[in-house]
Every structure is written in structure tokens, then in C-alpha cells.
Scaffold this motif. Structure first.
Motif, PDB file in Angstrom:
ATOM      1  N   LEU A   8      40.293  -4.077  28.390  1.00 26.50           N
ATOM      2  CA  LEU A   8      40.670  -2.748  28.899  1.00 26.50           C
ATOM      3  C   LEU A   8      39.880  -2.423  30.165  1.00 26.50           C
ATOM      4  O   LEU A   8      38.914  -3.109  30.508  1.00 26.50           O
ATOM      5  CB  LEU A   8      40.418  -1.686  27.821  1.00 26.50           C
ATOM      6  CG  LEU A   8      41.232  -1.867  26.530  1.00 26.50           C
ATOM      7  CD1 LEU A   8      40.864  -0.802  25.506  1.00 26.50           C
ATOM      8  CD2 LEU A   8      42.739  -1.817  26.820  1.00 26.50           C
ATOM      9  N   LYS A   9      40.315  -1.359  30.840  1.00 28.63           N
ATOM     10  CA  LYS A   9      39.664  -0.950  32.088  1.00 28.63           C
ATOM     11  C   LYS A   9      38.978   0.403  31.888  1.00 28.63           C
ATOM     12  O   LYS A   9      39.416   1.224  31.088  1.00 28.63           O
ATOM     13  CB  LYS A   9      40.722  -0.766  33.196  1.00 28.63           C
ATOM     14  CG  LYS A   9      41.449  -2.047  33.571  1.00 28.63           C
ATOM     15  CD  LYS A   9      40.911  -2.590  34.893  1.00 28.63           C
ATOM     16  CE  LYS A   9      41.401  -3.987  35.231  1.00 28.63           C
ATOM     17  NZ  LYS A   9      40.899  -5.067  34.368  1.00 28.63           N
TER      18      LYS A   9
ATOM     19  N   VAL B  89      37.449   5.063  28.837  1.00 23.96           N
ATOM     20  CA  VAL B  89      38.229   3.836  28.650  1.00 23.96           C
ATOM     21  C   VAL B  89      39.714   4.166  28.789  1.00 23.96           C
ATOM     22  O   VAL B  89      40.234   5.028  28.064  1.00 23.96           O
ATOM     23  CB  VAL B  89      37.961   3.234  27.248  1.00 23.96           C
ATOM     24  CG1 VAL B  89      38.710   1.919  27.070  1.00 23.96           C
ATOM     25  CG2 VAL B  89      36.465   3.055  27.016  1.00 23.96           C
ATOM     26  N   MET B  90      40.400   3.497  29.720  1.00 24.19           N
ATOM     27  CA  MET B  90      41.834   3.726  29.896  1.00 24.19           C
ATOM     28  C   MET B  90      42.573   3.040  28.744  1.00 24.19           C
ATOM     29  O   MET B  90      42.281   1.884  28.420  1.00 24.19           O
ATOM     30  CB  MET B  90      42.322   3.131  31.231  1.00 24.19           C
ATOM     31  CG  MET B  90      41.592   3.643  32.463  1.00 24.19           C
ATOM     32  SD  MET B  90      41.578   5.455  32.633  1.00 24.19           S
ATOM     33  CE  MET B  90      43.312   5.805  32.941  1.00 24.19           C
ATOM     34  N   VAL B  91      43.507   3.763  28.128  1.00 26.04           N
ATOM     35  CA  VAL B  91      44.213   3.165  26.991  1.00 26.04           C
ATOM     36  C   VAL B  91      45.429   2.391  27.501  1.00 26.04           C
ATOM     37  O   VAL B  91      45.977   2.707  28.559  1.00 26.04           O
ATOM     38  CB  VAL B  91      44.633   4.236  25.934  1.00 26.04           C
ATOM     39  CG1 VAL B  91      43.397   4.905  25.362  1.00 26.04           C
ATOM     40  CG2 VAL B  91      45.595   5.245  26.517  1.00 26.04           C
ATOM     41  N   PRO B  92      45.844   1.341  26.769  1.00 24.95           N
ATOM     42  CA  PRO B  92      46.998   0.552  27.226  1.00 24.95           C
ATOM     43  C   PRO B  92      48.271   1.410  27.264  1.00 24.95           C
ATOM     44  O   PRO B  92      48.377   2.405  26.539  1.00 24.95           O
ATOM     45  CB  PRO B  92      47.132  -0.538  26.149  1.00 24.95           C
ATOM     46  CG  PRO B  92      45.872  -0.519  25.364  1.00 24.95           C
ATOM     47  CD  PRO B  92      45.288   0.842  25.501  1.00 24.95           C
TER      48      PRO B  92
ATOM     49  N   MET C  86      38.048  -0.081  15.236  1.00 23.53           N
ATOM     50  CA  MET C  86      38.908   0.268  14.092  1.00 23.53           C
ATOM     51  C   MET C  86      39.925   1.342  14.480  1.00 23.53           C
ATOM     52  O   MET C  86      41.106   1.243  14.130  1.00 23.53           O
ATOM     53  CB  MET C  86      38.045   0.741  12.919  1.00 23.53           C
ATOM     54  CG  MET C  86      37.226  -0.384  12.301  1.00 23.53           C
ATOM     55  SD  MET C  86      36.453   0.089  10.756  1.00 23.53           S
ATOM     56  CE  MET C  86      35.104   1.094  11.322  1.00 23.53           C
ATOM     57  N   ALA C  87      39.468   2.359  15.241  1.00 25.75           N
ATOM     58  CA  ALA C  87      40.388   3.447  15.610  1.00 25.75           C
ATOM     59  C   ALA C  87      41.475   2.931  16.555  1.00 25.75           C
ATOM     60  O   ALA C  87      42.636   3.358  16.466  1.00 25.75           O
ATOM     61  CB  ALA C  87      39.597   4.586  16.260  1.00 25.75           C
ATOM     62  N   MET C  88      41.112   2.000  17.439  1.00 23.56           N
ATOM     63  CA  MET C  88      42.145   1.449  18.324  1.00 23.56           C
ATOM     64  C   MET C  88      43.177   0.679  17.502  1.00 23.56           C
ATOM     65  O   MET C  88      44.387   0.795  17.731  1.00 23.56           O
ATOM     66  CB  MET C  88      41.505   0.538  19.386  1.00 23.56           C
ATOM     67  CG  MET C  88      40.749   1.319  20.452  1.00 23.56           C
ATOM     68  SD  MET C  88      40.427   0.366  21.964  1.00 23.56           S
ATOM     69  CE  MET C  88      39.391  -0.964  21.384  1.00 23.56           C
TER      70      MET C  88
ATOM     71  N   VAL D 188      46.630  -0.475  18.973  1.00 21.74           N
ATOM     72  CA  VAL D 188      46.129  -1.304  20.073  1.00 21.74           C
ATOM     73  C   VAL D 188      45.796  -2.687  19.494  1.00 21.74           C
ATOM     74  O   VAL D 188      45.223  -2.783  18.415  1.00 21.74           O
ATOM     75  CB  VAL D 188      44.846  -0.688  20.696  1.00 21.74           C
ATOM     76  CG1 VAL D 188      44.300  -1.563  21.830  1.00 21.74           C
ATOM     77  CG2 VAL D 188      45.108   0.732  21.189  1.00 21.74           C
ATOM     78  N   LYS D 189      46.205  -3.740  20.242  1.00 21.40           N
ATOM     79  CA  LYS D 189      45.853  -5.101  19.762  1.00 21.40           C
ATOM     80  C   LYS D 189      44.401  -5.354  20.113  1.00 21.40           C
ATOM     81  O   LYS D 189      44.048  -5.460  21.279  1.00 21.40           O
ATOM     82  CB  LYS D 189      46.721  -6.130  20.464  1.00 21.40           C
ATOM     83  CG  LYS D 189      48.133  -6.175  19.936  1.00 21.40           C
ATOM     84  CD  LYS D 189      48.806  -7.507  20.297  1.00 21.40           C
ATOM     85  CE  LYS D 189      50.263  -7.503  19.889  1.00 21.40           C
ATOM     86  NZ  LYS D 189      51.067  -6.510  20.626  1.00 21.40           N
TER      87      LYS D 189
END
Ligand SMILES: Cc1ncc(COP(=O)(O)O)c(C=O)c1O
Length: 366
Positions: free
Chosen positions: A262-263, A279-282, A336-338, A343-344
Motif C-alpha cells: 500500500l501507499k 495509509v491509502m486504501v486500495p 486483521m481489520a484490513m 483487503v488482500k
């Protein structure tokens, strides 16, 4: 509680005011403690040094700089705003150009946020001072250090900061409830002539009462006792060590973000904040959902994306009384939350990258 008008009380006030100068890194600057928050600190800094109609130059690069500007405008100050992308730092060259264009020196102050908590962006305050000096402009430099002071390198005198602003609940590791500002001699000289309305935040009352070690009204006593302890903790560790610890922990968090693929929101590495990582999310994932799942399922509080950034990012705070293992725990919760939110993520990838960084760079114990 104790009697804040007693003859024993000034000892506490005086020790706090004296030790705060070490946190701001100033010899000449004068600290003031208000029962307020960081936002109250903005207001105190502005109304004691400016008059309605005065012009200011400000950079807007996130939600907190936007609110600082809004505070100034609501006090009748005219703000020339330099808008940059949220994720960018303060642009010293643009400040220099704007100040050079102000040949009549109508601009009375430059407003910047040292660490934009909303985007995890730290700006170069020394470079802003150099830009102001290069423009040979006498404006005051107002720096919001709410999420930097006490954690990140902050040098009020060396950087020529005139008004430095913070609150109790970030680097000072306390509950919210204190607005703390530090004022240069140049700015103090303006307090009498400033015409903005003020009562609660009037530095003239504060100066008079502080001289004897008292406050003009009931101080937030429990927080002053807490501040005594947090200043002791910081000074015992040593400010240089505090800065280095935050850098090291932040590097671990950034190694985790990298490992997740991630970015961060900060658009250049030199702007990466050592107190908060955004953290930018996908694509296709709602950052707010990650935050809610982290809270509900894993008892982990992450910061949200604010206004323009809502849903696009989540923030990991890493400031204050924090060590390697606490960071590793938080990163495990984020993984875990991702995963909960779709999120993979390979479990342990970020935790492992951070652990490897911490293991390679042993912490200085004190
Ligand atoms: C950089 C920055 N400035 C100002 C504020 C406002 O401070 P407060 O919420 O204490 O009023 C915050 C709060 O998070 C902040 O992060």
C-alpha cells in the motif's frame, strides 16, 4: 486537587513554564498554558498578535490547516491561501514568492501546520523561515505543532518561529484539555497593540497572573499535574532520544505499509510524518469500514480520513509513550481489520517487516 491560590502553588506553575521552553527549544520564547485544546491555542496565538483586517498568508494542505485558516477568517483576518494537494508539504518557494510580491509588507503573518495530522505530512519549518528571510519579510511565523511538539524535532529559536501552538493530548501524552502556546519576544511586543477581541485568551491577564506563578482563572489542575509528569518523562528520556524513537517506530510502520503493497498519503518521502501514518486504501475498499471493524472487532482505534480524504485512507498514530511491541500489536490489528474489510493481506507481512526493522535497529534504552 489543591488550592491554586495558595502560596505553595507557584512552584508548580513556574516549573512547568520553565520546562516547557525545553520542549519548544527556546530561550527567549515565553510559554502559556490555557485550559483549552489545540484549537484554543490557534485562537490565542492569533487574537493576541493581530487586528481585524490584517492580512495573513497560509498554506492549506489538509484538514487541520483548513481549520486554522477558518479560525483566522472568523476573527476578521484576511487570509491569502496557498492551496496544495492534500498529501503535499508546505511549499517554501511559493511562500517566498508571495512574500516578495508583498512589497508594502501588508502580510502580518505566515500560518503553517508543521505536522498535518490529517494526511501524515511533516513540513520543513526551517525552510519556511529561510524563505521568509530570503524575501526579507517581517511577517510573524505561526506554526501549529499540535501533532509534532514533544515528538518530532521542533526548534522554535533556530527556526525563528514566533507563535508555536500545541495541545496536551498528543506528544505530551495527556488527556485533552490544555492549549499551550509559546510566543517569541517579537510577537509578545505586539500584544498591547493587537486589536482582535479577546477575554479568556488575553495574554495580558495571563502575563500578569503568571508573573506570580498563578493563573487568571481556575487552571486545569489535574492536567497541570499530568503535564509535570509528562515533561519529566520527556526530559528524562532526552528530546533527541524522543525524536529518534519516533523516527525509528515510524520507519517500522512504513516498512509494514510497504510490505502490504500500500501507499502512504504523503506524496514524497521527505514529508513522511514520524507521528502519524496515513495509509491509502486500495480501490473499491472503504477506509471507514476498516476503521469501524478495527474498533468493533479488535479494540483498535485508527484515525479516519477527514473531509476530502474521507473513506480514502486510515491513519495509524504512533506518538507519545510508545514502544516496538505496542506498534507491532497495532500493526497486527490493522492486518486483521484490513482482512475483515476485504483487503488482500498476508497475515504477518507488515508485522514481520516492522519486527525485522526493530530487530535490526535496537532501541536505545533509558
Ligand atoms: C495538527 C492539528 N492542529 C490542530 C488540532 C486541533 O486540536 P484540538 O482538537 O486539540 O482542538 C489538531 C487535532 O487533532 C491537529 O492534529
Amino acid at each position: 486537587m489543591e488550592d491554586h491560590r495558595s502560596s505553595a502553588f507557584p512552584h508548580l506553575t513556574q516549573s512547568l513554564l520553565q520546562d516547557l521552553t525545553k520542549i519548544f527549544h527556546t530561550v527567549d520564547g515565553r510559554p502559556f498554558i490555557f485550559p483549552a485544546t489545540g484549537s484554543g491555542g490557534w485562537e490565542a496565538a492569533l487574537v493576541n498578535t493581530l487586528s481585524p483586517g490584517d492580512r495573513l498568508l497560509a498554506v492549506r494542505n489538509g484538514q487541520f490547516s483548513a481549520l486554522f485558516i477558518n479560525c483566522a477568517e472568523r476573527h476578521g483576518l484576511k487570509v491569502d491561501v496557498i492551496d496544495v494537494d492534500w498529501g503535499d508539504g508546505v511549499p517554501p518557494r511559493q511562500i517566498e514568492t508571495a512574500l516578495k510580491a508583498d512589497a508594502g509588507h501588508e502580510i502580518k503573518g505566515v500560518l503553517i501546520v508543521h505536522n498535518e495530522t490529517a494526511t501524515g505530512v511533516t513540513s520543513d519549518v526551517a525552510a519556511v523561515r529561510q524563505a521568509m528571510d530570503a524575501a526579507m519579510h517581517p511577517a510573524l511565523l505561526y506554526v501549529d505543532g499540535v501533532s509534532s511538539i514533544g515528538s518530532l524535532e521542533f526548534r522554535m529559536d533556530a527556526w525563528g518561529v514566533d507563535l508555536a501552538i500545541t495541545g496536551s493530548q498528543k506528544g505530551l501524552m495527556l488527556p485533552a484539555g490544555l492549549g499551550i502556546i509559546c510566543v517569541s519576544q517579537k510577537a509578545l511586543a505586539l500584544v498591547e497593540s493587537a486589536r482582535c477581541n479577546r477575554c479568556f485568551f488575553d495574554l495580558r491577564d495571563m502575563i500578569k497572573a503568571n508573573q506570580g506563578g498563578f493563573f487568571p482563572y481556575t487552571p486545569a489542575l489535574s492536567l497541570l499535574f499530568g503535564l509535570r509528569e509528562s515533561l519529566d518523562m520527556l526530559l528524562e528520556e532526552g528530546m533527541e532520544q524522543v525524536f529518534a524513537r519516533h523516527r525509528r517506530l515510524a520507519d517500522g510502520v512504513r516498512a509494514a505499509v510497504d510490505a502490504w503493497g500500500l501507499k502512504v498519503c504523503a506524496s514524497r518521502p521527505e514529508w513522511n510524518s514520524d507521528t502519524v501514518t496515513a495509509v491509502m486504501v486500495p480501490d473499491g475498499i472503504d477506509g471507514a469500514q476498516i476503521i469501524d471493524l478495527a474498533f468493533r472487532r479488535h479494540n483498535l482505534a485508527l484515525g479516519a480520513g477527514l473531509t476530502k480524504m474521507a473513506g480514502k485512507l486510515f491513519r495509524i498514530g504512533h506518538m507519545g509513550d510508545l514502544n516496538d511491541l505496542m506498534v507491532l500489536g497495532a500493526l497486527g490489528g490493522v492486518e486483521m481489520a484490513m482482512a475483515d474489510a476485504g483487503v488482500k493481506v498476508e497475515f504477518g507481512s507488515g508485522v514481520g517487516a516492522a519486527a525485522a526493522h526493530f530487530q535490526r535497529t535496537p532501541a536505545a534504552h533509558h
